[in-house]
Every structure is written in structure tokens, then in C-alpha cells.
Enzyme design. Structure first.
Site, PDB file in Angstrom:
ATOM      1  N   ASP A 101       0.822  -1.205   0.000  1.00 61.26           N
ATOM      2  CA  ASP A 101       0.000   0.000   0.000  1.00 61.26           C
ATOM      3  C   ASP A 101       0.861   1.262   0.000  1.00 61.26           C
ATOM      4  OD1 ASP A 101      -2.254  -1.528  -0.071  1.00 61.26           O
ATOM      5  OD2 ASP A 101      -2.839  -1.188   2.018  1.00 61.26           O
ATOM      6  N   LYS A 158       2.566   6.227  -3.090  1.00 63.37           N
ATOM      7  CA  LYS A 158       3.616   7.035  -3.717  1.00 63.37           C
ATOM      8  C   LYS A 158       3.476   7.109  -5.235  1.00 63.37           C
ATOM      9  CE  LYS A 158       6.907   5.804  -0.065  1.00 63.37           C
ATOM     10  NZ  LYS A 158       8.084   4.968   0.280  1.00 63.37           N
ATOM     11  N   ASN A 211      -4.874   8.923   1.590  1.00 64.08           N
ATOM     12  CA  ASN A 211      -5.225   8.225   2.822  1.00 64.08           C
ATOM     13  C   ASN A 211      -5.575   9.161   3.967  1.00 64.08           C
ATOM     14  OD1 ASN A 211      -5.192   5.561   2.091  1.00 64.08           O
ATOM     15  ND2 ASN A 211      -3.390   4.996   3.295  1.00 64.08           N
ATOM     16  N   GLU A 212      -4.605   9.979   4.386  1.00 61.83           N
ATOM     17  CA  GLU A 212      -4.856  10.796   5.563  1.00 61.83           C
ATOM     18  C   GLU A 212      -3.885  11.958   5.641  1.00 61.83           C
ATOM     19  OE1 GLU A 212      -3.709   7.317   6.924  1.00 61.83           O
ATOM     20  OE2 GLU A 212      -1.754   8.118   6.377  1.00 61.83           O
ATOM     21  N   ALA A 241      -6.059   2.187   7.042  1.00 64.37           N
ATOM     22  CA  ALA A 241      -4.627   2.380   7.260  1.00 64.37           C
ATOM     23  C   ALA A 241      -4.372   2.735   8.730  1.00 64.37           C
ATOM     24  CB  ALA A 241      -4.107   3.449   6.303  1.00 64.37           C
ATOM     25  N   TYR A 242      -3.664   3.835   8.976  1.00 60.11           N
ATOM     26  CA  TYR A 242      -3.309   4.246  10.335  1.00 60.11           C
ATOM     27  C   TYR A 242      -4.564   4.409  11.193  1.00 60.11           C
ATOM     28  CZ  TYR A 242      -0.280   6.746  13.728  1.00 60.11           C
ATOM     29  OH  TYR A 242       0.440   7.135  14.830  1.00 60.11           O
ATOM     30  N   LEU A 256      -7.272   2.696  11.220  1.00 61.44           N
ATOM     31  CA  LEU A 256      -7.711   1.401  11.742  1.00 61.44           C
ATOM     32  C   LEU A 256      -6.842   0.980  12.921  1.00 61.44           C
ATOM     33  CD1 LEU A 256      -9.656  -0.983  11.341  1.00 61.44           C
ATOM     34  CD2 LEU A 256      -7.988  -1.977   9.769  1.00 61.44           C
ATOM     35  N   ALA A 316      -4.016   7.981  20.761  1.00 62.69           N
ATOM     36  CA  ALA A 316      -3.687   7.824  22.191  1.00 62.69           C
ATOM     37  C   ALA A 316      -4.022   9.066  22.996  1.00 62.69           C
ATOM     38  CB  ALA A 316      -2.208   7.461  22.354  1.00 62.69           C
TER      39      ALA A 316
END
Length: 252
Positions: A43, A48, A113-114, A154-155, A157, A177
Site C-alpha cells: 500500500d 507514492k 489516505n490521511e 490504514a493508520y 484502523l 492515544a
């Protein structure tokens, strides 16, 4: 059909697949003349890859939420593509800017993605999150993510965020967190404009704005403004696969 290849040149299997495709397809070096792009890798390699042309991925990485073709199915997939047995999914992207306290503005390029704020190994970051000019919460946390539906697996999840159908038109906000009872994701309209205002970076703590993993240093007092981009990524989908199939296979 003219194909542009983007591949993981440190992965032996990716290099073998590159050579195999080059033998049976017309592979060109200039993406401007290509009909589509094939990404060979995980991924990360997919993210990229240039987004100028419709894009499909061959998975030689790990999970492969974005790279739907498995190496053993390359020939069948290429046959489907050349015969036109596919459709295009338009995926939304995010973009924004970092506004420094002195007024300088750093553009955040479009991300599939983010876009997130993340600290280094030490301390925490304090920041306010405003949506459309209204304060939604003040956080003390390791950071925060704003992800597209494509980026939900991705991150996001990993941080406990929801899995979202990638064709949806929403923005998911997920704290990383947080030192708070409010540790849940918040799902926003794709018309939302989100501002993250850094109110405190403690001593020995550094932070970065990350767009699809690429860093921009974040400073005390920065305002990170994020919104839906006008740009999209066109992802090639084969008729024999679906998002539900991909989720089921990766969960199991």
C-alpha cells in the site's frame, strides 16, 4: 494500451513482476503518454504512485487494502484490463495548509489516505480541534488523524477508527492515544473544514504534519487547516473483486 509502472525496487518479487509485465505489455517511461498506472508493491508503494492516470495495484506487500491484484492473478487481471472488463472508482482526497504564527503558509499537497498530526517518542501534544469555526474538543494526545474513506483501513484502523466504504464522501477524525475519556472517532461531512491549533509542544517534544506519511515539521502555535481536495484519485476496480471481499480476506 500504454502502461506506466511504479514499483518497489527493493522487493525481489516486485522486480520479477515488473519484468513480466514489460514482456507482455507496452510499458512506457513517460506517464503523460500512459493510459494507466500499475503499482507493484504494498500500500505504501501505491500511495507514492503518480495519481495523474487511473491506478491499480499488484500486491507484493502485506495487507494490500489498496493493491487488489495478487501476484498469481496477474495474467487474468491484465487480460481483463486490456478487454475493458473493469470500472473506475473516484476516491476523494484531502489537502490543506499549515499556518505559522508569523503568517507563513505551507501547503499540504493532496493525500489519498490521511493528513495527521503526530509527535515523536517524547511527551505529548496539546491542541484544539475546530470544525467549521466551532471548537469540538481540546486534546492532550500523541496526535490526531483526518482520513478519507480510502484511508480508513490504514493508520486510522490501527488507532481504533472505523472501516469505511471507500466510495463514501466523509472525513473521519481519530485521536491518537488521547489522554481523555473522549477517545472515539468523529465522522464529519466532506464539506467540513477542520483546523487543528497546536497550543503546547512540551520540552523535547517535536511534532509533524504527515500527509500519506510525508512529513512537515509542526511548531507551537501552528494552525493546520484540512479540507476535502478538488483532486481525486481514479482507482481501477476489476469486476471480480469488491471492498467487502478485501475486508473479509484481510480480517481473516
Amino acid at each position: 494500451m500504454k502502461i506506466f509502472l511504479n514499483y518497489d525496487d527493493e522487493n525481489t518479487e516486485s522486480l520479477k513482476i515488473r519484468d513480466e509485465i514489460s514482456r507482455i505489455c507496452e510499458v512506457i517511461a513517460d506517464i503523460g503518454d500512459a493510459d494507466l498506472t500499475i503499482s507493484i508493491g504494498g500500500d505504501g508503494t501505491f500511495l507514492k504512485s503518480p495519481k495523474d492516470k487511473p491506478l491499480i495495484g499488484i500486491n507484493t506487500g502485506t495487507l494490500g487494502y489498496l493493491t487488489e491484484i495478487s501476484p498469481e492473478n496477474i495474467n487474468d487481471a491484465l487480460d481483463d484490463i486490456t478487454k475493458g472488463n473493469y470500472y473506475i472508482e473516484n476516491r476523494m482526497m484531502l489537502e490543506g495548509e499549515v499556518i505559522r504564527p508569523n503568517g507563513d503558509v505551507l501547503k499540504i499537497p493532496p493525500a489519498l489516505n490521511e493528513i495527521g498530526l503526530s509527535k515523536n517518542a517524547f511527551g505529548v501534544v496539546r491542541f484544539n480541534v475546530n470544525v467549521n469555526g466551532k471548537l469540538i474538543n481540546s486534546y492532550t494526545a500523541d496526535g490526531i488523524l483526518l482520513c478519507t474513506p480510502t484511508g480508513s483501513t490504514a493508520y486510522n484502523l490501527s488507532c481504533g477508527g472505523p472501516i469505511v466504504d471507500p466510495t463514501a464522501e466523509i472525513i473521519t477524525l481519530t485521536p491518537i492515544a488521547p489522554h481523555s475519556i473522549l477517545n472515539r472517532s468523529i465522522v464529519l461531512s466532506d464539506k467540513s473544514i477542520v483546523e487543528i491549533e497546536i497550543t503546547e509542544l512540551r520540552e523535547n517534544t517535536s511534532a509533524y504534519v504527515l500527509y500519506d506519511g510525508k512529513p512537515i515539521e509542526a511548531l507551537n502555535g501552528d494552525i493546520i487547516r484540512i479540507r476535502k481536495s478538488d483532486e481525486i484519485t481514479k482507482i481501477i476496480k476489476l469486476e471480480n473483486g469488491s471492498f467487502i471481499d478485501t475486508v473479509r480476506e484481510n480480517i481473516n
